[in-house]
Scaffold this active site. Sequence first.
Site, PDB file in Angstrom:
ATOM      1  N   ALA A  66       0.873  -1.169   0.000  1.00 58.52           N
ATOM      2  CA  ALA A  66       0.000   0.000   0.000  1.00 58.52           C
ATOM      3  C   ALA A  66       0.911   1.220   0.000  1.00 58.52           C
ATOM      4  O   ALA A  66       2.066   1.141   0.443  1.00 58.52           O
ATOM      5  CB  ALA A  66      -0.876  -0.023   1.246  1.00 58.52           C
ATOM      6  N   GLY A 112       0.651  -4.896   0.949  1.00 55.66           N
ATOM      7  CA  GLY A 112      -0.520  -4.914   0.064  1.00 55.66           C
ATOM      8  C   GLY A 112      -0.237  -5.570  -1.281  1.00 55.66           C
ATOM      9  O   GLY A 112      -1.159  -6.058  -1.933  1.00 55.66           O
ATOM     10  N   GLU A 115      -0.564  -9.161  -0.603  1.00 56.64           N
ATOM     11  CA  GLU A 115      -2.000  -9.368  -0.353  1.00 56.64           C
ATOM     12  C   GLU A 115      -2.779  -9.383  -1.669  1.00 56.64           C
ATOM     13  O   GLU A 115      -3.727 -10.151  -1.832  1.00 56.64           O
ATOM     14  CB  GLU A 115      -2.514  -8.287   0.605  1.00 56.64           C
ATOM     15  N   GLU A 135       4.529  -5.279   7.296  1.00 55.09           N
ATOM     16  CA  GLU A 135       3.778  -4.184   7.932  1.00 55.09           C
ATOM     17  C   GLU A 135       4.173  -3.904   9.376  1.00 55.09           C
ATOM     18  O   GLU A 135       4.211  -2.755   9.798  1.00 55.09           O
ATOM     19  CB  GLU A 135       2.261  -4.465   7.863  1.00 55.09           C
TER      20      GLU A 135
HETATM   21  N1  CAA Z   1       4.634   3.098  -0.595  1.00 51.02           N
HETATM   22  C1  CAA Z   1       5.029   4.251  -1.142  1.00 51.02           C
HETATM   23  N2  CAA Z   1       6.184   4.394  -1.828  1.00 51.02           N
HETATM   24  C2  CAA Z   1       6.949   3.294  -1.973  1.00 51.02           C
HETATM   25  C3  CAA Z   1       6.597   2.053  -1.436  1.00 51.02           C
HETATM   26  C4  CAA Z   1       5.374   1.970  -0.732  1.00 51.02           C
HETATM   27  N3  CAA Z   1       4.909   0.823  -0.211  1.00 51.02           N
HETATM   28  N4  CAA Z   1       7.562   1.164  -1.713  1.00 51.02           N
HETATM   29  C5  CAA Z   1       8.491   1.824  -2.421  1.00 51.02           C
HETATM   30  N5  CAA Z   1       8.130   3.119  -2.585  1.00 51.02           N
HETATM   31  C6  CAA Z   1       8.842   4.173  -3.286  1.00 51.02           C
HETATM   32  C7  CAA Z   1      10.018   4.701  -2.465  1.00 51.02           C
HETATM   33  O1  CAA Z   1       9.566   5.627  -1.517  1.00 51.02           O
HETATM   34  C8  CAA Z   1      10.852   5.311  -3.562  1.00 51.02           C
HETATM   35  O2  CAA Z   1      10.273   6.537  -3.936  1.00 51.02           O
HETATM   36  P1  CAA Z   1      11.155   7.895  -4.002  1.00 51.02           P
HETATM   37  O3  CAA Z   1      12.212   7.607  -5.040  1.00 51.02           O
HETATM   38  O4  CAA Z   1      10.145   8.914  -4.425  1.00 51.02           O
HETATM   39  O5  CAA Z   1      11.719   8.079  -2.639  1.00 51.02           O
HETATM   40  C9  CAA Z   1      10.678   4.355  -4.719  1.00 51.02           C
HETATM   41  O6  CAA Z   1       9.451   3.649  -4.451  1.00 51.02           O
HETATM   42  C10 CAA Z   1      11.788   3.335  -4.840  1.00 51.02           C
HETATM   43  O7  CAA Z   1      11.906   2.654  -3.599  1.00 51.02           O
HETATM   44  P2  CAA Z   1      13.285   2.490  -2.814  1.00 51.02           P
HETATM   45  O8  CAA Z   1      14.210   3.625  -3.106  1.00 51.02           O
HETATM   46  O9  CAA Z   1      12.958   2.237  -1.375  1.00 51.02           O
HETATM   47  O10 CAA Z   1      13.855   1.175  -3.500  1.00 51.02           O
HETATM   48  P3  CAA Z   1      14.847   0.101  -2.855  1.00 51.02           P
HETATM   49  O11 CAA Z   1      15.280  -0.768  -3.979  1.00 51.02           O
HETATM   50  O12 CAA Z   1      15.897   0.777  -2.045  1.00 51.02           O
HETATM   51  O13 CAA Z   1      13.955  -0.745  -1.846  1.00 51.02           O
HETATM   52  C11 CAA Z   1      11.972  -1.933  -1.160  1.00 51.02           C
HETATM   53  C12 CAA Z   1      12.902  -1.549  -2.340  1.00 51.02           C
HETATM   54  C13 CAA Z   1      12.718  -2.905  -0.228  1.00 51.02           C
HETATM   55  C14 CAA Z   1      10.768  -2.633  -1.772  1.00 51.02           C
HETATM   56  C15 CAA Z   1      11.564  -0.680  -0.373  1.00 51.02           C
HETATM   57  O14 CAA Z   1      11.061   0.274  -1.301  1.00 51.02           O
HETATM   58  C16 CAA Z   1      10.499  -0.911   0.654  1.00 51.02           C
HETATM   59  O15 CAA Z   1      10.810  -1.432   1.712  1.00 51.02           O
HETATM   60  N6  CAA Z   1       9.254  -0.508   0.366  1.00 51.02           N
HETATM   61  C17 CAA Z   1       8.164  -0.592   1.320  1.00 51.02           C
HETATM   62  C18 CAA Z   1       7.697  -2.029   1.492  1.00 51.02           C
HETATM   63  C19 CAA Z   1       6.606  -2.081   2.542  1.00 51.02           C
HETATM   64  O16 CAA Z   1       6.822  -1.819   3.706  1.00 51.02           O
HETATM   65  N7  CAA Z   1       5.394  -2.451   2.109  1.00 51.02           N
HETATM   66  C20 CAA Z   1       4.244  -2.539   3.001  1.00 51.02           C
HETATM   67  C21 CAA Z   1       3.462  -1.273   2.924  1.00 51.02           C
HETATM   68  S1  CAA Z   1       2.245  -1.157   4.155  1.00 51.02           S
HETATM   69  C22 CAA Z   1       0.909  -2.026   3.569  1.00 51.02           C
HETATM   70  O17 CAA Z   1       0.942  -2.619   2.518  1.00 51.02           O
HETATM   71  C23 CAA Z   1      -0.306  -1.975   4.462  1.00 51.02           C
HETATM   72  C24 CAA Z   1      -1.419  -2.871   4.085  1.00 51.02           C
HETATM   73  O18 CAA Z   1      -1.360  -4.089   4.215  1.00 51.02           O
HETATM   74  C25 CAA Z   1      -2.732  -2.305   3.709  1.00 51.02           C
END
Ligand code: CAA
Length: 257
Positions: A66, A112, A115, A135
């Site tokens: 998400a 998400g 999911e 999460e």
């Molecule tokens: N939401 C918003 N933006 C996201 C994102 C997310 N879930 N995942 C990645 N991005 C964005 C980053 O912010 C970044 O944007 P900017 O360049 O504008 O800063 C861009 O995508 C590239 O990401 P990274 O620079 O972080 O890339 P990386 O290769 O260094 O890392 C990754 C990759 C490990 C996937 C890392 O991006 C990450 O950990 N992302 C989040 C994963 C996460 O926690 N997902 C769960 C979300 S919560 C959820 O889903 C709740 C639910 O169940 C309803």
Amino acid sequence: MEFQNILIDVNDKIATITINRPKQLNALNKATISDLNQVLMSLKNDNNIRCLIITGSGEKAFVAGADIKEFAHFGVEEGKKLAKSGQENLFDLIENYPKPVIAAVNGFALGGGLELAMACHFRIASDNARMGLPEVSLGVIPGYGGTQRLPQLIGKGKAMELITTAKMMTADEALQYHLVNYVVSSEELLPKCIKIATATLHNSPKAINAAINAVNAGYNNDVNGYNKEIEEFGNCFGSDEFKEGTTAFMEKRKPNY
Ligand code: CAA
């Protein structure tokens, strides 16, 4: 149909829907969920579409979760609304979709994103895919059905481990846990999904719909799955496709659905 956050490609009754926010690793924001809801609703009763594939654009991510930036400032009620509307408008819609929906997991499928893949009827991953429910590392829990579907798919103990450690699985681990059906190279991912989707096209769409309903009933606490199977089985006997399928068998020809 044109949407801001998704691409749609239709070929031989198979619709491939690509989530297209590669710079944000295809994170599911409100607008993307709305686009997905609209396209799924519009294809639901379209007889020209018989199977769907959902994937992510770019080489890095299926869906990285998400959109954290969109919900970071939310309070309790907004959090509940986010989960409820997402579940109802997208995740439950996919799970109960009348046509097979295949997730082509082409990279990170986190939160998400996993999911979404788990709401699909089955999953095929590329060998660079990484999957997990991270999460709790953000101070929240899976909200789009992950606490329910991950234990259903891989068992409670392993799901508890993955959810509480927030660790990612490799594609091979996901295969070992039966979370994905196959692991193939990135180049082979869509061809493999299309091959399986094509195999579904030979079969009765009405019977496939009935089978999806019966299988899902077994995971619904309010419904007796065996009774649902009896009902769906019986209803098939009233369909033109049942007539065609059984007649074709007796006439030693392929059915025409
Ligand atoms: N939401 C918003 N933006 C996201 C994102 C997310 N879930 N995942 C990645 N991005 C964005 C980053 O912010 C970044 O944007 P900017 O360049 O504008 O800063 C861009 O995508 C590239 O990401 P990274 O620079 O972080 O890339 P990386 O290769 O260094 O890392 C990754 C990759 C490990 C996937 C890392 O991006 C990450 O950990 N992302 C989040 C994963 C996460 O926690 N997902 C769960 C979300 S919560 C959820 O889903 C709740 C639910 O169940 C309803």
